[in-house]
Design a protein around this motif. Sequence first.
Motif, PDB file in Angstrom:
ATOM      1  N   GLY A 124     -38.803   8.804  35.623  1.00  0.00           N
ATOM      2  CA  GLY A 124     -37.163   8.888  35.811  1.00  0.00           C
ATOM      3  C   GLY A 124     -37.050   8.483  37.323  1.00  0.00           C
ATOM      4  O   GLY A 124     -35.938   8.654  37.927  1.00  0.00           O
ATOM      5  N   GLN A 127     -33.664   6.208  39.350  1.00  0.00           N
ATOM      6  CA  GLN A 127     -32.266   6.327  38.425  1.00  0.00           C
ATOM      7  C   GLN A 127     -31.384   6.655  39.217  1.00  0.00           C
ATOM      8  O   GLN A 127     -30.110   6.024  38.891  1.00  0.00           O
ATOM      9  N   ASP A 130     -30.192   3.604  41.270  1.00  0.00           N
ATOM     10  CA  ASP A 130     -29.391   2.587  40.482  1.00  0.00           C
ATOM     11  C   ASP A 130     -27.820   3.136  40.415  1.00  0.00           C
ATOM     12  O   ASP A 130     -26.971   2.276  40.701  1.00  0.00           O
ATOM     13  N   ALA A 319     -28.886  10.938  39.379  1.00  0.00           N
ATOM     14  CA  ALA A 319     -29.131  10.658  38.229  1.00  0.00           C
ATOM     15  C   ALA A 319     -28.565  11.448  36.989  1.00  0.00           C
ATOM     16  O   ALA A 319     -28.408  10.644  36.059  1.00  0.00           O
TER      17      ALA A 319
END
Length: 518
Positions: A124, A127, A130, A319
């Motif tokens: 993970g 994330q 992003d 995330a």
Amino acid sequence: MTRIFLSRDAASLAVGAERIGRLLAEEAARRGLALDTVRTGSRGMFWLEPLVEVETAEGRIAYGPLEAADIPGLFEAGFLQGAPHPRRLGRLEDHPFLARQSRLTFARCGLVDPLSLDDYLTHGGFQGLDRALALGPSGIVAEVRESGLRGRGGAGFPAGIKWDTVLHLEADQKYVVCNADEGDSGTYADRMLMEGDPFCLIEGMIIAGLAVGATKGFIYIRSEYPHAHRTVNRAIALAAQAGYLGPSVRGSGRAFTLETRLGAGAYICGEETALLESLEGRRGVVRAKPPLPALKGLFGKPTVVNNVLSFAAVPWILAHGAQAYAGFGMGQSRGTMPVQLAGNIRHAGLVEIGFGTTLRELVHGFGGGTATGRPVKAVQVGGPLGAYFPESMLDLPYDYEALAEAKGMLGHGGIVVFDDTVDLAQQARFAFAFCAAESCGKCTPCRIGAVRGVEIMDRIIAGTERERNFALLDDLCRLMTDASLCAMGGLTPVPVQSALTHFPDDFDKAPPLPAAAE
């Protein structure tokens, strides 16, 4: 080839993990077996270290704590297939110590190779970055504000407000600074995370830089953490090679670079302005505030200063969303807190759990009570300047407001346990002695007050003019609280007054009788 997992966390190495790893490899070679050894961080179950986990069809099966004499027997029993053995612990995820936790920040610690970007991405990693790139600066700050994240270094100031302040300032340069100068008694969460999941910290700092418009970050690491320093430096280099750091983060056109700086062993550099002085190449001395570092920080530029646990919480928030994070905790204390259990305790280790659990659950439910088996007499919460609470107050909820109302503080999340042999008058003396040794010396109440405090405590312990010295102690504590420049002197009275309030009998012992004249 069988894959095994062995911690290279400093605490694991201290109890012989390196030797265990070598003996496992030698025994496997003698038997013609091939091992793929992955060196991880620690799970934070220190009373079980050194331990090894074996990858099997049932999952990772743990064995520990291991001694050199256990190694041949492990192979004979078939531990590489997860077979029964007196040291077999089973799946650590099912162990009551871990199963009852809510591991968000420390979800990867002990599971991944800390210097494998592939491992980080598989579990993970990035994330949050992003999503941060998609949200933009204002969106990132709004998410952090709505999560309720507060500084995990002691003061508990809302991170989103600090970031929002820096975001809206005009400046030709802004900075992000991580305070990794972890020096409180019984604390090790920063070290554990830097050694076990350094990319998490790096990701959190990149997100902070994108949020406020900073292009440069520094991680100020405690000098006593050489393993963490090496690991973080290597992780920064790997992140830069992969395009996560540099002139264009992930091809976004937004620049952010990171460097580490090693402290020189001064406790006072855990205070953010003394840390900034040290980063600038000067002696670590506390600055007068205002201006706050958010307005005028490193090299006089707007600066976000947070500690390791604060930055490391950010990737999960981005995330999974602010509301998911705020769903943990209670009141104004949202999210999870990595609690560090230390001192005279059976199960020393790291517990990450939502705010609101009680001190009793932490000390007895997770910690198993004292290592000596004697009754708990006191717990100190919040480091060397935190309050001492008696066993009768262990039903206090572990959150910012409840501890403040009880005249204590949460601090960096350390809990140090003492059994009924401790002398709280001596502990109160230690608070003054610690302050006298670690004061930066800039303000008189701290520099001189701490020395006078030691002298007063010596007279009280010796039974000299108790009433007069108790009155003098009370006056000194009020002076240090009200007039000290920073929390170093301002909080030193907290352990002293809590010890006096909750353990008065320790201050009223009769002094020893003088030796009979010959």
